[in-house]
Design a protein around this motif. Structure first.
Motif, mmCIF file in Angstrom:
data_model
loop_
_atom_site.group_PDB
_atom_site.id
_atom_site.type_symbol
_atom_site.label_atom_id
_atom_site.label_comp_id
_atom_site.label_asym_id
_atom_site.label_seq_id
_atom_site.Cartn_x
_atom_site.Cartn_y
_atom_site.Cartn_z
ATOM 1 N N ALA A 437 14.379 1.022 0.604
ATOM 2 C CA ALA A 437 13.670 0.020 1.406
ATOM 3 C C ALA A 437 12.337 -0.348 0.770
ATOM 4 C CB ALA A 437 13.460 0.542 2.830
ATOM 5 N N LEU A 438 11.635 0.657 0.238
ATOM 6 C CA LEU A 438 10.360 0.392 -0.430
ATOM 7 C C LEU A 438 10.572 -0.448 -1.688
ATOM 8 C CD1 LEU A 438 7.314 0.864 -0.770
ATOM 9 C CD2 LEU A 438 7.870 3.010 -1.954
ATOM 10 N N LEU A 439 11.597 -0.110 -2.488
ATOM 11 C CA LEU A 439 11.872 -0.884 -3.703
ATOM 12 C C LEU A 439 12.239 -2.330 -3.372
ATOM 13 C CD1 LEU A 439 13.943 1.723 -5.770
ATOM 14 C CD2 LEU A 439 11.561 1.059 -6.110
ATOM 15 N N VAL A 440 13.049 -2.513 -2.331
ATOM 16 C CA VAL A 440 13.420 -3.868 -1.927
ATOM 17 C C VAL A 440 12.206 -4.631 -1.436
ATOM 18 C CG1 VAL A 440 14.770 -5.210 -0.266
ATOM 19 C CG2 VAL A 440 15.818 -3.269 -1.425
ATOM 20 N N ALA A 441 11.340 -3.956 -0.654
ATOM 21 C CA ALA A 441 10.136 -4.613 -0.143
ATOM 22 C C ALA A 441 9.214 -5.042 -1.280
ATOM 23 C CB ALA A 441 9.402 -3.676 0.817
#
Length: 463
Positions: A437-441
């Motif tokens: 989720a952090l990488l996508v954000a």
């Protein structure tokens, strides 16, 4: 023809960079994977793989080309229904990429956790800061000189002679047949150790019941491990006899073999009353085991190597190693697997992020007028950001629901081959989900922010 021309150009570019990367990394890869084949063989296999990729891509693409080719000119120009179907296909593709990346991350995490358990977990005995020297073919003078040398070194804490080193396994070997053990369907290996009380304390062996051997009086007495007692069908092992030996204690199972080898049955005998080579002129045991102070093995090993090389030409034949080095030697295949799987996972993550990036770029471009109209009607920047992030979090959630069961189904049988297994903890699932989720954000945040903060009038007037 238009499609094949575009795809063929992309394939040629990819093949050029792929072959260049193959030549650069070939030496390292062959060393890691233990491949004896020459460059020509690997290049032929790579070309075959590339041909298979092209063929599979064409087979998957032709139905879509055939479908769009049959559309009328008006439907193609106006895009009636086509945009929604295209967006659905892109979402499915991006979700599949995220699922593959999360599945690979899950497998690597479980693999690393298992390796940590094998290195640092409880194997039933103490192996930290320990080493050994095996001098089976050397004279007592050579053994005594080596013992005295180690005794004088400030790095050494404790040392003694022993007939059998525990790690790596130096036990004697025997057989246990179904006639002797009712629980067996076939003959199995059984190992025996010649020990004293210092040996058991040195390795931190844990007594389950009974007592240790008495060095002065226990001539026909043994201590067995839990596996031995279980195979013999003993509910109360203390007092049972094996031939003429009486069981006086049971030690907790310990794994000093390969990590994939089940714990074998073993027993311990009193070493004081056993010396098989006394008639051949050997009175001292063949192994020296010792404990050194933390972080001192490199310096101690250097001095030990120098001493052995100066020992008259015969001492260099002595086998010496630390328990940490033996552990890494046993885990060599797992370490190589971890390296290859980590590289594969990194590539999968990179591909997934590229897919997310391209999807958000196209989505923002397609929906820029929609976003402008929403802002005119009162939508804030936070509302626009929430709309996009909610969409991608929903996509990631679906990908996680698919990826985690597949990863568990792959890794659970792999873990079951080890005698000591780690747990697949709940925090692995949560941590991977939050990491992705952090990488996508980070991947989509800048582009979504730029679209959400643009002036509505400029976006509506574009085009």
């Amino acid at each position: 023809v238009q499609f094949l021309t575009e795809y063929g150009l992309l394939f040629l570019i990819a093949m050029f960079f792929g072959n260049y990367a193959l030549k650069v990394s070939l030496g390292w890869f062959r060393t890691l994977a233990k491949l004896p084949e020459e460059l020509g063989y690997i290049q032929r296999e790579s070309l075959l793989y590339m041909t298979m990729v092209v063929g599979a891509s064409l087979l998957l693409s032709m139905p879509f080309i055939w479908y769009f080719r049959r559309q009328s000119v008006q439907s193609v120009v106006t895009g009636v229904g086509a945009l929604s179907r295209y967006n659905l296909f892109r979402r499915i593709s991006t979700g599949a990429q995220l699922a593959i990346a999360m599945c690979c991350i899950f497998c690597v995490t479980v693999l690393m956790k298992q390796l940590h358990t094998l290195r640092q977990g409880d194997l039933g005995f103490n192996r930290e800061n320990m080493a050994y020297i095996s001098m089976d073919i050397h004279t007592d003078d050579a053994k005594t000189a080596t013992f005295e040398f180690l005794k004088q070194q400030p790095e050494v804490d404790t040392l003694f002679f022993t007939h059998n080193c525990l790690y790596p396994n130096g036990a004697g070997h025997g057989r246990l047949s179904p006639e002797e053990a009712p629980q067996l369907s076939e003959t199995v290996d059984v190992y025996h150790y010649l020990v004293d009380e210092g040996f058991c304390k040195f390795y931190g062996l844990q007594l389950v019941e009974g007592r240790w051997l008495n060095e002065e009086s226990d001539v026909n007495a043994i201590v067995v491990n839990e596996t031995y007692a279980r195979l013999m069908g003993w509910e109360n092992p203390i007092g049972e006899t094996v031939y003429r030996d009486r069981v006086v204690g049971v030690v907790k199972d310990f794994n000093n073999f390969s990590p994939t080898t089940p714990v074998p049955p073993c027993y311990f005998e009193n070493s004081k009353f056993y010396n098989p080579k006394r008639d051949e002129g050997y009175t001292l045991p063949s192994d020296i085991v010792f404990r050194y102070h933390p972080d001192t093995w490199p310096s101690l090993k250097e001095k030990l190597e120098k001493f052995l090389k100066e020992g008259g030409g015969y001492l260099p034949n002595a086998v010496r190693s630390s328990c940490a080095e033996e552990c890494e030697r046993m885990l060599k295949s797992e370490n190589n697997l971890q390296t290859l799987l980590t590289i594969t996972t990194s590539v999968c993550i990179l591909i997934a992020l590229f897919g997310v990036w391209s999807m958000i770029m196209l989505t923002c471009e397609q929906r820029r007028k929609e976003i402008a109209i929403r802002k005119v009607h009162g939508a804030t920047v936070k509302d626009i950001l929430d709309m996009f992030f909610l969409e991608y979090m929903s996509l990631q959630t679906v990908a996680a629901v698919v990826a985690f069961p597949i990863g568990y189904a792959c890794m659970k049988p792999w873990l079951e081959q080890y005698a000591v297994q780690t747990e697949i903890s709940w925090w692995i699932y949560v941590g991977i989900f939050l990491l992705v989720a952090l990488l996508v954000a980070l991947c989509i945040g800048w582009r979504v922010w730029k679209t959400a903060t643009a002036r509505p009038a400029d976006e509506i007037c574009k085009g």
